[in-house]
Structure formats: C-alpha cells, structure tokens
Write a protein that holds these residues in place. Sequence first.
Motif, PDB file in Angstrom:
ATOM      1  N   PRO A 186       0.821  -1.211   0.000  1.00  0.00           N
ATOM      2  CA  PRO A 186       0.000   0.000   0.000  1.00  0.00           C
ATOM      3  C   PRO A 186       0.855   1.261   0.000  1.00  0.00           C
ATOM      4  O   PRO A 186       2.005   1.225   0.430  1.00  0.00           O
ATOM      5  N   SER A 187       0.310   2.358  -0.484  1.00  0.00           N
ATOM      6  CA  SER A 187       1.066   3.593  -0.615  1.00  0.00           C
ATOM      7  C   SER A 187       0.179   4.770  -0.276  1.00  0.00           C
ATOM      8  O   SER A 187      -0.871   4.961  -0.895  1.00  0.00           O
ATOM      9  N   ILE A 188       0.583   5.559   0.703  1.00  0.00           N
ATOM     10  CA  ILE A 188      -0.203   6.728   1.087  1.00  0.00           C
ATOM     11  C   ILE A 188      -0.247   7.765  -0.036  1.00  0.00           C
ATOM     12  O   ILE A 188      -1.316   8.319  -0.328  1.00  0.00           O
ATOM     13  N   PRO A 189       0.876   8.057  -0.728  1.00  0.00           N
ATOM     14  CA  PRO A 189       0.781   8.979  -1.872  1.00  0.00           C
ATOM     15  C   PRO A 189      -0.165   8.488  -2.959  1.00  0.00           C
ATOM     16  O   PRO A 189      -0.829   9.299  -3.619  1.00  0.00           O
ATOM     17  N   MET A 190      -0.261   7.167  -3.169  1.00  0.00           N
ATOM     18  CA  MET A 190      -1.226   6.654  -4.145  1.00  0.00           C
ATOM     19  C   MET A 190      -2.660   6.951  -3.699  1.00  0.00           C
ATOM     20  O   MET A 190      -3.526   7.275  -4.528  1.00  0.00           O
ATOM     21  N   ILE A 191      -2.908   6.842  -2.408  1.00  0.00           N
ATOM     22  CA  ILE A 191      -4.248   7.150  -1.894  1.00  0.00           C
ATOM     23  C   ILE A 191      -4.568   8.624  -2.148  1.00  0.00           C
ATOM     24  O   ILE A 191      -5.660   8.967  -2.594  1.00  0.00           O
ATOM     25  N   VAL A 192      -3.586   9.493  -1.876  1.00  0.00           N
ATOM     26  CA  VAL A 192      -3.785  10.930  -2.085  1.00  0.00           C
ATOM     27  C   VAL A 192      -4.049  11.223  -3.560  1.00  0.00           C
ATOM     28  O   VAL A 192      -4.982  11.955  -3.909  1.00  0.00           O
ATOM     29  N   TYR A 193      -3.233  10.655  -4.439  1.00  0.00           N
ATOM     30  CA  TYR A 193      -3.433  10.858  -5.877  1.00  0.00           C
ATOM     31  C   TYR A 193      -4.800  10.331  -6.306  1.00  0.00           C
ATOM     32  O   TYR A 193      -5.522  10.989  -7.065  1.00  0.00           O
ATOM     33  N   GLY A 194      -5.159   9.156  -5.829  1.00  0.00           N
ATOM     34  CA  GLY A 194      -6.433   8.559  -6.203  1.00  0.00           C
ATOM     35  C   GLY A 194      -7.611   9.420  -5.808  1.00  0.00           C
ATOM     36  O   GLY A 194      -8.590   9.543  -6.554  1.00  0.00           O
ATOM     37  N   ILE A 195      -7.535  10.038  -4.634  1.00  0.00           N
ATOM     38  CA  ILE A 195      -8.630  10.887  -4.168  1.00  0.00           C
ATOM     39  C   ILE A 195      -8.699  12.173  -4.991  1.00  0.00           C
ATOM     40  O   ILE A 195      -9.770  12.576  -5.448  1.00  0.00           O
ATOM     41  N   VAL A 196      -7.549  12.813  -5.192  1.00  0.00           N
ATOM     42  CA  VAL A 196      -7.537  14.078  -5.936  1.00  0.00           C
ATOM     43  C   VAL A 196      -7.920  13.853  -7.400  1.00  0.00           C
ATOM     44  O   VAL A 196      -8.657  14.637  -8.000  1.00  0.00           O
ATOM     45  N   ALA A 197      -7.418  12.746  -7.997  1.00  0.00           N
ATOM     46  CA  ALA A 197      -7.697  12.463  -9.414  1.00  0.00           C
ATOM     47  C   ALA A 197      -8.983  11.673  -9.613  1.00  0.00           C
ATOM     48  O   ALA A 197      -9.348  11.382 -10.757  1.00  0.00           O
ATOM     49  N   GLU A 198      -9.625  11.286  -8.497  1.00  0.00           N
ATOM     50  CA  GLU A 198     -10.870  10.513  -8.540  1.00  0.00           C
ATOM     51  C   GLU A 198     -10.675   9.189  -9.288  1.00  0.00           C
ATOM     52  O   GLU A 198     -11.442   8.841 -10.186  1.00  0.00           O
ATOM     53  N   GLN A 199      -9.625   8.457  -8.882  1.00  0.00           N
ATOM     54  CA  GLN A 199      -9.314   7.156  -9.464  1.00  0.00           C
ATOM     55  C   GLN A 199      -9.394   6.072  -8.392  1.00  0.00           C
ATOM     56  O   GLN A 199      -9.296   6.354  -7.196  1.00  0.00           O
ATOM     57  N   SER A 200      -9.540   4.826  -8.841  1.00  0.00           N
ATOM     58  CA  SER A 200      -9.661   3.692  -7.916  1.00  0.00           C
ATOM     59  C   SER A 200      -8.356   3.460  -7.161  1.00  0.00           C
ATOM     60  O   SER A 200      -7.301   3.265  -7.777  1.00  0.00           O
TER      61      SER A 200
END
Length: 436
Positions: free
Chosen positions: A157-171
């Motif tokens: 898991p990756s916290i930056p991926m979670i942040v990107y996913g939320i901002v970019a509205e991606q899974s």
Amino acid sequence: MEIWVGLAMFAALITLLAIGVPVAFGLFGVGIGALYLQGGDLDALGLVAPTLWGSITSFTLTAVPLFILMGAIISVSGMGSRLYTSLATLMHGVPGGLIVATTLACTIMAAVSGSSVATAGAIGRFSVNEMRRFGYRDSTSCGAVAAGGTLGILIPPSIPMIVYGIVAEQSIGKLFIAGIVPGLVMAGAFITYQVISALREQTRIKRPAAALNISWRDRLLALRHIGPIAILIWIILGSIYQGIATPTEAAALGALASLALSAAIYRELDSRKLRVILQETARGSVMVLMIIAGAMVFGYAMTATQVAPVISRTVAQLDVSPWLVFIAINLLLIFLGCFMETLSIIVITTPILVPIITMFGWDLIWFGIILIINMEMALITPPVGLNLFVVQGVVRDVSLERIIMGTLPYVVIMLIVLALVAVFPGLATALIGDVR
C-alpha cells in the motif's frame, strides 16, 4: 487572463512555502484568497465548506490512518529488525549480501507500511551499522537505505497513491495493484546494480568469523521471521486483488493483524511502545488529512477560476508531439521534486495535470504510477530529499553530501524504470483486471 491567475496562485503558494508556512495552510490561504479576489465578495466562498467537509469525510481516506498505524506498529515493535536479520542470514554468500538484504527488507517493509519515511527509518536504524561492520562504504550503505526506502510509496500500500487517487478521482485498489510490477522491477534493478557493484569491490568487504558459520538450519530458522510479514502482505494485497476487500477494509485487516502479531506472537508491545505508536499515527494522519483538505480547496479554486480548464485546453492546442508534452510534465515533476515534499507536489499538480492527461487519452492509473516514480526521485534528490535527512538522522556522523553521492546511481535506475513504464504501460496495467 486565467493563465496569469494560475501563475499568480502558484507564485503565492511557493512564496508561502518558502517562508515556512505549512503546506496545508498555504493551500488553504491561496485557494480561499483566489476565490475571494476572483469572485469579488464572500459569496464566492460558499462551496469551500462543503468541499472541505467532503474531502476529509470520505470513507476511502480511512485507509490513511490505518496504514500509518500498521507501519508504526511494525517499526516500533521490532518486527522490522527481525526481518532484516533474517534476510541478512538468507543472503549470506551472495555478493553484497547485506546491501541486497537491505533492499529486500525495504521491499517487504514497503508492502506493509505505505510510507517511504517509515521504511527508510525502520530499516536504516540497524542496517547501516551492520553494513559498516562488514566494511561497506558509508555512501554505499546510506544510499541503499535512502533509495530502498522510496519503494515504500511505489509498492502498495502507498499513502501517496491514496492521495493521488482521491484528488484524481481514481480507484485506489487499481492504483495499488498497478504499482506491484513496477515496484518489483525497481527493486530487482536496485539489487542487480548492488550485486554488480559488490563484485567489483569484493576485496573491500570484511567477513567476520562469526558470519562464516551460517548453516542451512540457520537459514531455515530465519524464515520464521519472514512468515508473519508475508501473511500481512497476503492479507492486504491478496484481499484487494481477489476482490474480498476494498483498500480501506484491507487496511483495517492489516492493522489488526500487525497488532495481533506484535502483541500475541512476539510479545513486544507494552504501554510505552503503544503510546509511541498512537502518537506517531496521530501526527502522521493529521498531517496527511490536512494536506488533502487544503489540496481540495486549492483544486476547487483552480477549477472555479477556470485556471485548470484553460491550461489544459492551451496545452492540447499546442502543435507538438504528445511525447514532448509527456517529457515536459516529467521534467516539471523532477524539478519540483528537488524543492518540495512529495504530497505537496501531488496535491498541487494533479488538478492541473489530470485534464491534460485525459485530453491526450492517456490512462490515469498508468499516469499515477509515472507520478509516483517521479516522487521516488524527489525523495532522494537534494536539497529537499526527505529520505536523505531520514538516513542522516539515523547515522549522524555521515555528511549529507556522502549520502547524496550514494543515491545518485539509484536516481539513474529510477529514470530507466520510468522510461520502461512509459514505453510499456502494460507493466502498470496488466494486473488490474476487475479490481475495484
């Protein structure tokens, strides 16, 4: 006009960051200021409160404190030190065995921590001194820890991926699975470089007598400390890949499992350690959530003032090759990475870059991995490479310059892997399938 507004917003934000204003408050200030000035009155701020509330009450965001909690449990409880010792035993006899064990330990820690800083700090505490005993150069050992720690944001898991996913509205689940192959390719490239370098410098490395008597029984016993971490990885990634759990549910399962392993099997959690774990989790969670909230307000301001749409249309109308645009985006990210922290870069650039990526028909999940690899480089490039300072904090008698020299080969390796993922998008998207 809108482009000038955008430039003014970025200039104001960079100025605030340069004078020491925390990232979250800088994003809030610039976003609200732009809305007020553009709208002319307080009515323009009407949607700030709903945007702010919606950004931090998302169920998906629950995964952030849970992954931070899990990383803190593993780091404080001693599971990380046992993992490194076991891998060092297993890698005995391999050229550069200890440095390879360091990268392997970072790779495995990355699959359960979600944080580059947590990975580098946990492994660096004991690996650098051990490599010193065996005669490794300080630049070599510190460079391996700093670069290996960056795997914490690429391998899920990756916290930056979670942040990107939320901002970019991606899974988030798809981003996690997309990071597996590039992360393993990156780790394999690190290890290949380390083995080749060790073969060249084998005469420098000492081999204490105690280390020459490692039997097959010792190797088998070493596996017992890798097993619990392997179970955690299976719980997190296996449950997401098989569709059993969402990333948030997998984070909850992983946190419970790591707590059970530390308390029931290793029996290393006491009230003092538990207090440290909760404090680290609270600090890390508040920081990330505040940055996300500020980013959403900043992104709303960029859209409401028409900055983001105008910039994306302008770029799309340029009579240049899409690959030149792609290269320019990566050069921008690398440049920003020299001066800003990774989460800041993600939340500031994503609202601008996503419309451009969409307009060129590129996959936003694939681009998320491209972005994260750029952020890996940001973690080890001066003057603000966070992992450089984490490692220096662990080994205070090593200068920052020597640590930087040790990380330079890994920056080159990251650029090569970045190019591979860019040319062969399947490296990131092949495993996604029907992941939620």
